[in-house]
Design a protein around this motif. Sequence first.
Motif, short mmCIF file in Angstrom:
data_model
loop_
_atom_site.label_atom_id
_atom_site.label_comp_id
_atom_site.label_asym_id
_atom_site.label_seq_id
_atom_site.Cartn_x
_atom_site.Cartn_y
_atom_site.Cartn_z
N LYS A 225 0.83 -1.21 0.00
CA LYS A 225 0.00 0.00 0.00
C LYS A 225 0.87 1.26 0.00
O LYS A 225 0.53 2.26 -0.65
CB LYS A 225 -0.93 -0.01 1.21
N LEU A 226 1.99 1.20 0.70
CA LEU A 226 2.91 2.33 0.73
C LEU A 226 3.48 2.59 -0.66
O LEU A 226 3.56 3.74 -1.12
CB LEU A 226 4.04 2.04 1.72
N LEU A 227 3.84 1.53 -1.37
CA LEU A 227 4.40 1.65 -2.72
C LEU A 227 3.36 2.16 -3.71
O LEU A 227 3.66 3.01 -4.56
CB LEU A 227 4.95 0.29 -3.18
N LEU A 228 2.14 1.65 -3.60
CA LEU A 228 1.08 2.09 -4.50
C LEU A 228 0.72 3.55 -4.26
O LEU A 228 0.47 4.32 -5.21
CB LEU A 228 -0.17 1.21 -4.31
N LYS A 229 0.73 3.96 -3.02
CA LYS A 229 0.43 5.35 -2.68
C LYS A 229 1.51 6.28 -3.22
O LYS A 229 1.24 7.44 -3.57
CB LYS A 229 0.33 5.50 -1.16
N ALA A 230 2.74 5.77 -3.33
CA ALA A 230 3.87 6.59 -3.79
C ALA A 230 3.98 6.63 -5.31
O ALA A 230 4.88 7.29 -5.84
CB ALA A 230 5.17 6.07 -3.19
N GLY A 231 3.10 5.90 -6.02
CA GLY A 231 3.12 5.99 -7.47
C GLY A 231 3.29 4.69 -8.23
O GLY A 231 3.18 4.67 -9.46
N ALA A 232 3.56 3.59 -7.54
CA ALA A 232 3.65 2.30 -8.23
C ALA A 232 2.27 1.92 -8.76
O ALA A 232 1.25 2.20 -8.12
CB ALA A 232 4.17 1.23 -7.29
N GLU A 233 2.24 1.31 -9.92
CA GLU A 233 0.96 0.90 -10.52
C GLU A 233 0.68 -0.59 -10.30
O GLU A 233 -0.46 -1.02 -10.35
CB GLU A 233 0.97 1.21 -12.02
N ARG A 234 1.73 -1.33 -10.06
CA ARG A 234 1.57 -2.77 -9.82
C ARG A 234 2.70 -3.26 -8.91
O ARG A 234 3.86 -2.90 -9.10
CB ARG A 234 1.59 -3.53 -11.15
N VAL A 235 2.34 -4.09 -7.94
CA VAL A 235 3.31 -4.69 -7.04
C VAL A 235 3.09 -6.20 -7.04
O VAL A 235 1.99 -6.68 -6.78
CB VAL A 235 3.18 -4.16 -5.60
N ASP A 236 4.15 -6.95 -7.37
CA ASP A 236 4.12 -8.42 -7.31
C ASP A 236 4.92 -8.86 -6.09
O ASP A 236 5.99 -8.29 -5.80
CB ASP A 236 4.74 -9.02 -8.57
N ILE A 237 4.44 -9.87 -5.40
CA ILE A 237 5.12 -10.36 -4.20
C ILE A 237 5.89 -11.63 -4.51
O ILE A 237 5.33 -12.58 -5.07
CB ILE A 237 4.10 -10.63 -3.07
#
Length: 248
Positions: A225-237
Amino acid sequence: MDWKKLSTTKITQVYKSVFLSQCYICNAKTQNTLCKSCHEGFPTNLNHCQRCKRPTHKASVLCGQCQTNRPAYTICIAPYRFEGIIKTLIHSIKFNQGTHYIRPLTYLLSEHLIESYSSESWPEQILYVPSHPSRIKERGFCQTKAMTIQLTKNLTELLGEKCPTLPKNNPLKKVKNTQAQHSLSRKERLKSPQSSYQLDGPIAKHIALFDDVMTTGSTIENCTKLLLKAGAERVDIWVIARTPDKEY
């Protein structure tokens, strides 16, 4: 003839033939980092939630938790269950300086990633869930950083330019020294402060976030959520192992 290059090549060949041609667990001769017998003993995460990869008794579409609260990340890759020999090896790395086990574990994850992304676009950047500086000082190193460095080396050999880039300085920082997650119950983990991490540096649009083990998923979810809020459009784990619930 470039004698310096030839010498380096030969030294590398000798090093690989002497040190990298045997199983990291039983020392048997093998072409890979693990022999077939040892590899077959790894607890593969075959039955799991299709979203968060939580181990289940049988294959399911979505676990109850994902149906109620859909995770913020796009996909999760977790090839093993955190039990048996996998648990022993990861604990050895984290608590007993068993860093030599990083190579076989990240090698296996690399193979699984290659298969998983056969029809997917690769992330542009790989970040890792960091430890707090005081924990790193206590342990002597950050195991997720060491694992991510080796994982990136493995993927670079396999993918070349397609390999996600690893920033020199991980922009994800842990700013609160919370109690060690392995010492907390599930309820306590879920109540852990959500502002334990901060971002300090540029991030890509498509990110792979690495951690060694995923338990409740609360840390992963907070970082995502921190990464998405900062501008990432997609995060894979990307994790090596997923912890089964106690009732598993």
